[in-house]
Structure formats: structure tokens, C-alpha cells
Design an enzyme around this catalytic site. Structure first.
Site, mmCIF file in Angstrom:
data_model
loop_
_atom_site.group_PDB
_atom_site.id
_atom_site.type_symbol
_atom_site.label_atom_id
_atom_site.label_comp_id
_atom_site.label_asym_id
_atom_site.label_seq_id
_atom_site.Cartn_x
_atom_site.Cartn_y
_atom_site.Cartn_z
ATOM 1 N N ALA A 185 0.784 -1.234 0.000
ATOM 2 C CA ALA A 185 0.000 0.000 0.000
ATOM 3 C C ALA A 185 0.818 1.288 0.000
ATOM 4 C CB ALA A 185 -0.942 -0.005 1.205
ATOM 5 N N CYS A 323 4.031 -0.062 -12.302
ATOM 6 C CA CYS A 323 4.382 1.131 -13.083
ATOM 7 C C CYS A 323 5.576 0.793 -13.970
ATOM 8 C CB CYS A 323 4.668 2.328 -12.182
ATOM 9 S SG CYS A 323 5.769 1.998 -10.806
#
Length: 739
Positions: A185, A323
Site C-alpha cells: 500500500a 508502473c
């Protein structure tokens, strides 16, 4: 005979430097050198993979990924005043934006391109500015925009986040009733989105029935995560610190009183990755990019998503995202878990949840290569034995027939040139049946928890050598010892929930006329003491998780501050309300500690920044004065009703005064919503720097010393480099890579 003196390491280092010749210049004193945005291995590898359809598109891709990333932000959607803040942004802020950009680039205002509303973000709540982060931080004409972003981020009105980073929580499609797990997270931008989705129906649920469990392996990053998520003040959040690839099964209480294993409805696996999709925001990746990163990360990425699939409820949804642009970290990981699941997991198309987003489908064919991209491999048979521990068989694409059956084309690949963004990869999995390798032994887990509750015997004294060091251990500030301390951090304070007959709760309930639906079992403190200082509140489901699992997993934070001890000689009750928890506690408060105020009253109270001189009740409207007479000294709720929204703030009724008990940034946020004058809070750091420089020059002149001052350089001169800029809330956006 001389003394056996211990050698001074600092003196030894200085002697060594003298022997090695003149010292190298301090890099911090040198002008900032722009990073060369080029890497031959990167270009060769991705050109080989054919991530673009044509040579023309490949050129566009390279031009885009070498450019700086535009700034994006989103408005916190679940708050009552979101629409009002959005209207202020679209009118006042963007008018100022056009004026400032015209001044910055010496253009006519009509030639300035207005900010772009991201078409795929729900309810039009996200915007992209045609400015980089550096533009905003370093340009005096934009100082009001910079101030706005800092204040509203801290107040929780907006979140600074890279545009493509917003996609995974959207396609996860979280509902207020969902049990949600965010496995990796930190730093917390996506977690904040999940919390917003959880609170999306406040008129239907006082407190959402679902919850978000946010986890990260790194202890330090967990506190960054807490800082981000705490701005939203949700009682339905639990932050844990554990290795997500080995995340333990958690116990929950069943309706019949028995214990069962928790299965999540929605899981987000935003895994650690090489981060080459963030080259526009983090150009230093150009210098260190190589294929070894992807090969090293593939295994941990697979283990995280595999563990996530085990913890997912049948019928639940898991989003895998990175990403990174590399198929080794994306499609290769997915094909591996899908093949092992043998039909229990299915890739689904989630494009309809992000209408208007431009993306490419997942790849179904790719090649592997050496670190220098000088040898290309299309199958494991071609890989030399020396590389067998680095390049694994599962990294190669499956045979065409198997590949067609798993549907990798349903993945979402976002490339920078498609809509002026970063690069990103997202895939959505749904669980059709239980996995063959899933372990759901409740009895063993209960026994393990009971054993964890047993007191730990004190450690034995280690055997020391002649120098006082533990035998067999090296006292060095690096290596496994340091890594363990970084990962696991310090022991957290306990979570002490209220008992059935808590005297403090009885007094709080009577003073504030609390509703019976507020469960006192969900109030907690962080220390065992007779005199409580801060009292927090969490939801029933979060309490159940803490009570059943606090000995099995490290809990970093939960609950929202609701009551604070504030003993005052004039008040009969020792606890005041906390503004952070008002979003939750307001729904349970009676009418006796409420005052409805007019706009002028609220503006006056918020403008009073001197706590020793609060506004007298005689300065308030007559109706407010009459209500104050009925109210004893102590904490209260100030209610303001507007045709667009209703605001609630914590107030304090003094013996002859009434003041707002609100943090500075939230004060500015509320005044902005009320359309009040904010000039007293507006700071121009460039003007302050010029004044300070002039004062320094004047002082030097009076003392007879010569001084050189660049009054126009501002608080951050360009020669200091971007790294020298001070950290502000504007810089807490989603990080490039997860370490």
C-alpha cells in the site's frame, strides 16, 4: 610503556584522505546538471519488444517518455463539499492559473491552454495541469497555485497523484460493503482512493460495513502510508506491517460466534517493480535501468499475486498493477499464476470502467535478453546454463494455444504518448472457484493464535568476547541486522478497547447525548492507564480484526481520534471533540452540544488565529448568542448550512466566548468554501526571501561587512538543483517504485 588507546576513526579517515590527495569538490555546491534522458539498453530492449505498432509511434513514445510529467490531482469525492470545491477550482483557481501561466510564459491569456479534466476518472473529479511539478514549485507567478495544492492536500480536499496511478482502484470497483486488502500500500495514494470508494454512500451508511486493510513490508513506509490515509479520517482502515508474499491468514468472528478465515472481496496487488513507466517523473531511472531488475523482481511479484489469489473470496476481484512497461514483470507474471490456477482465476476486461482512457492490449509475445541486450532468447532452450538462475522457463510466453485460452489481451497497457501521462500496466482477475493450493485450516490457525498470545520468556544474556561484542556477531551498521530493524521497526503501543462498564464512556455519553447505536466496544486507547488522553474509534469489523489477530500480525495504526482529554477549570467534562473524528462521531451526537451559526459568525471565528483572544459571544449574531446562553462551557459542534453543502466543525464554548477548534490548513479550506478573504493566509515565499535578503544586506552594511545577496533568486535558487527544494505536502504524490 604507552597506553593502549583506541584509535579515533574520524582522525584515521582524515589522515587517509590527506594521503589519497586533494578532496573531491562537494557535489552539493556544484550547479545541478540535467540528467541525460537516454539509455541504449532500454531503447534497444523495448524496440525489440515492439511495444509500439509502427516506427512513427515508436518515435512519439521516445519523445514523450523523455519529457517531464504534467501535474495531476483529484478532488476527494465522498465529502459533502466536493462539488462546491470543484466549482471553486473550475472558476477561481483556473482563472488564476490562466493569468499566472500567461505571465510565466509571456503569452496572451486567451492563448493559454486550460487544465484538462480527465475523461475516464469518475464524476469529473480529476484534473491534469499543463505544468510540471518543478514549474509550480519554482515559479513566482504560480505561488498561489502552489499554496492551494499544499493546503488542500493537507486538509484532505484533494490528493496529488500521477494520473495513471489512479486507474487500479477504479477498476477494482470497490463498494461500501467490501472487505478490501491493499497488499503493497505505501505510500498510500491508491489506499486513499479505496477509502473514498468505501465511503461513497454516506446517506446509506453512517459507517461503511466494509473496510480497507492496507499493508506494506517496510516499517518506515508504513508511517508514510498512515500519514496519507489519515487525511481522510476513516474508522474503517487498518494498517499492518508484513511481507505481503507471506501474508498470514486472518481470523474473523462468524455470526454464530465461531471463528473463520477472512477472505477478501477486493484485493489490490500494486507490486514492487522496476518503475520504468515513471521515467518522466523520475529521470534518474535512465541512469540505472537494466534488465536484471525485472528478472530479480519477477519472482516476488508472482509470490505476491499468488498469495493474494489465495486470500480472495470466490467471486471476488483482484487487480494486479505495476508502473513498469516490461512484459517480464507484467504478462509473464500473469500467465504463470493463471496457468497454475488451472481455471480458478479468469482475466476480465475492465475497459468499460475507464471510458475515454487510451491504452493498448496486453502483449501475447515477447522476447528475453541478456543484461546488455546483446543476446536475444525466444525460448528457454536458447538460454546458456550460466544464466539459468536468472532467466527462468516461466518467463517465456506460453505456446500460442495456451496463450489464446488465458486472454492476456484483456490487460491494460498505458504508454506515455497516448495521453501525455506516465506508463502503467493493469490487469483484473476474478476468482471462479477455490484454488488447489489454497490452505484454509481454521483449527490450526486458532491454535497458532493461542500460542502467539503466550508470554515470551526473557532472552538469555549473549556471550561476549574480549571487546564486549556478542560472540559470532559483527556490530556493523549494515547487513542483515540493519535490514531487519528497517523492516520491522519498533514495538507498537497496544490497542486497549473500552470495557462494558467504562466510567469515562458513561460520562462522555451523558455529556454529548450519544446515540445507542454508537458501540462503546469500538472506542479504544493506545496505552493502559487510568487517565485516558486520546480516545479513538474504529468500526465493528476493524475491532474484530484487531482482537482476533493482534498477536499474529504487526498492526501499525487504526481508528480515528474522536475525543481528547482537555481539562479546563470552567468545564464540567474533561473530554473535547476532535475535528479528525467529527466526520464519524457527528452522526451519533445529540442536540444539546450543537450550535447552528451564520456565515459571518463562522468566518469571524475561523479568522481568529490567536487562541488567547477568542471571539466574544457579544460579537455574534443575536440567534447565535441566544443559543450560546443555553450551552455550558465545553466542546460543541458548529453547524453551517449552505444551499450547496452542510459543514460541521468542532467549537469550544468558553465562559464568554465561542471559537472554532480547527487546524490551520482546514481553516483555510473552510474559508475558501465560504468565499471569504484568504489574503491573511496567503504567503509568497519569493517576497519573503527578498525581504530577508534585504534585511541581511542592511545588517551587513551596518556592521561594515561586505555581503553578496541575490534578492531575485527566491527561496530556492536554480543552481541548488531540484533536490535542494524543501519537502512539502505537494511532494507526497505516488512514488515511482515500491522498494
Amino acid at each position: 610503556m604507552g597506553r593502549n588507546k583506541k584509535q579515533n576513526p574520524f582522525a584515521a579517515r582524515k589522515r587517509q584522505k590527506r594521503e589519497n590527495g586533494p578532496e573531491r569538490p562537494d557535489r552539493r555546491a556544484l550547479p545541478y546538471e540535467e540528467i541525460k534522458r537516454d539509455n541504449a539498453f532500454f531503447i534497444k530492449y523495448y524496440h525489440l519488444q515492439k511495444i509500439c505498432a509502427s516506427e512513427e509511434e515508436w518515435t512519439q513514445f521516445l519523445d514523450s517518455i523523455r519529457d517531464n510529467l504534467p501535474t495531476t490531482f483529484r478532488v476527494t469525492g465522498f465529502k459533502d463539499e466536493a462539488k462546491a470545491l470543484l466549482a471553486i477550482i473550475e472558476s477561481q483557481l483556473f482563472t488564476e492559473y490562466v493569468r499566472a501561466v500567461a505571465e510565466l510564459h509571456q503569452k496572451a491569456p486567451e492563448d493559454v491552454e486550460r487544465p484538462l479534466c480527465l475523461p475516464w476518472y469518475p464524476n469529473g473529479l480529476a484534473y491534469q495541469l499543463h505544468l510540471t511539478r518543478k514549474d509550480i514549485r519554482r515559479s513566482e507567478p504560480l505561488y498561489r497555485l502552489h499554496n492551494f495544492l499544499i493546503v488542500e492536500t493537507t486538509a484532505g480536499g484533494i490528493s496529488r497523484q500521477e494520473a495513471v496511478s489512479m486507474i487500479p482502484p477504479i477498476v477494482l470497483d470497490v463498494r461500501p460493503t467490501d472487505k478490501v486488502l491493499d497488499m503493497c500500500a505505501a505510500p498510500g495514494s491508491k489506499t486513499a482512493q479505496l477509502i473514498e470508494a468505501l465511503h461513497a454512500a454516506p446517506e446509506e451508511h453512517k459507517i461503511p460495513p466494509g473496510f480497507v486493510l492496507a499493508n506494506d513490508v517496510d516499517n518506515n513506509r508504513c508511517y508514510m502510508l498512515v500519514h496519507q490515509a489519515k487525511r481522510l479520517n476513516s474508522p474503517c482502515l487498518l494498517v499492518t506491517n508484513h511481507d505481503s508474499s507471506a501474508f498470514p491468514n486472518l481470523l474473523i468472528s462468524q455470526p454464530d460466534g465461531s471463528q473463520g478465515i477472512l477472505k477478501f472481496d477486493k484485493i489490490l496487488c500494486d507490486v514492487p517493480c522496476s518503475g520504468d513507466g515513471t521515467l518522466r517523473k523520475n529521470p534518474d531511472i535512465w541512469l540505472k535501468w537494466n534488465l536484471a531488475q525485472a528478472y530479480n523482481l519477477h519472482g516476488i511479484q508472482y509470490r505476491i499475486v499468488r498469495r493474494g489469489a489465495e486470500m480472495l473470496e470466490v467471486g471476488g476481484r483482484l487487480v494486479y498493477s505495476t508502473c513498469s512497461l516490461n512484459p517480464i514483470e507484467n504478462e509473464a507474471v500473469l500467465q504463470r499464476i493463471l496457468k497454475e490456477a488451472d481455471g480458478a482465476l479468469e482475466l476480465v476486461d475492465a475497459g468499460h470502467l475507464v471510458p475515454g482512457l487510451k491504452y493498448k492490449p496486453g502483449m501475447t509475445d515477447w522476447k528475453l535478453a541478456t543484461k546488455e541486450v546483446d543476446q536475444i532468447f525466444t525460448s528457454f532452450d536458447e538460454v546458456p546454463e550460466s544464466l539459468h538462475t536468472i532467466i527462468r522457463p516461466g518467463m517465456f510466453p506460453l505456446p500460442a494455444a495456451e496463450m489464446a485460452s488465458i486472454g492476456l489481451e484483456k490487460c491494460i497497457r498505458v504508454l506515455p504518448h497516448l495521453q501525455d501521462s506516465g506508463g502503467f500496466f493493469v490487469a483484473v482477475l476474478e476468482k471462479r472457484r477455490q484454488l488447489a493450493f489454497e490452505k484454509n485450516d481454521v483449527a490450526a490457525l486458532v491454535e497458532q493464535n493461542e500460542m502467539a498470545k503466550q508470554p515470551v520468556s526473557p532472552p538469555t544474556e549473549p556471550e561476549l568476547d574480549g571487546r564486549g561484542q556478542p560472540v559470532g556477531e559483527k556490530a556493523v551498521p549494515w547487513g542483515p541486522q540493519r535490514k531487519k530493524r528497517r523492516l520491522h521497526g519498533y514495538k507498537e503501543d497496544p490497542y486497549v478497547f473500552f470495557g462494558e462498564n467504562d466510567a469515562d464512556y458513561a460520562a462522555i455519553k451523558e455529556f454529548y447525548q450519544l446515540d445507542e447505536s454508537l458501540s462503546q466496544r469500538c472506542l479504544l486507547t493506545r496505552c493502559i492507564t487510568e487517565k485516558k488522553k486520546n480516545i479513538y474509534y474504529c468500526s465493528e469489523r476493524i475491532r474484530d480484526l484487531v482482537v482476533n489477530n493482534e498477536h499474529n500480525i504487526k498492526i501499525i495504526n487504526t481508528g480515528v481520534k474522536t475525543f481528547v482529554r482537555c481539562e479546563n477549570r470552567h468545564t464540567v467534562h474533561p473530554f473535547r471533540l476532535a475535528q479528525e473524528g467529527l466526520q464519524t462521531s457527528n452522526a451519533f451526537m445529540g442536540a444539546n452540544r450543537r450550535i447552528q451559526v451564520e456565515r459571518e459568525d463562522l468566518v469571524m471565528m475561523l479568522n481568529c488565529t490567536d487562541p488567547t483572544q477568542p471571539p466574544s459571544t457579544h460579537e455574534l449574531k443575536k440567534e447565535t448568542q441566544e443559543r450560546c446562553k443555553e450551552l455550558g462551557v465545553g466542546s460543541c459542534i458548529l453547524k453551517y448550512v449552505d444551499e450547496r453543502f452542510t459543514l460541521y466543525t468542532v467549537g469550544w464554548r468558553g465562559t464568554s466566548s465561542l471559537r472554532a477548534y480547527v487546524h490551520k490548513d482546514e481553516t483555510i479550506h473552510i474559508l475558501r468554501l465560504l468565499g471569504a478573504d484568504l489574503s491573511k493566509f496567503e504567503t509568497n515565499k519569493y517576497e519573503e526571501a527578498r525581504v530577508a535578503a534585504a534585511a541581511a544586506a542592511q545588517a551587513a552594511t551596518e556592521s561594515g561587512k561586505d555581503v553578496v545577496v541575490d534578492a531575485e533568486a527566491g527561496p530556492e535558487s536554480e543552481s541548488s538543483g531540484e533536490g535542494a527544494a524543501p519537502t512539502t505536502p505537494m511532494d507526497t504524490e505516488e512514488e515511482a517504485t515500491k522498494s
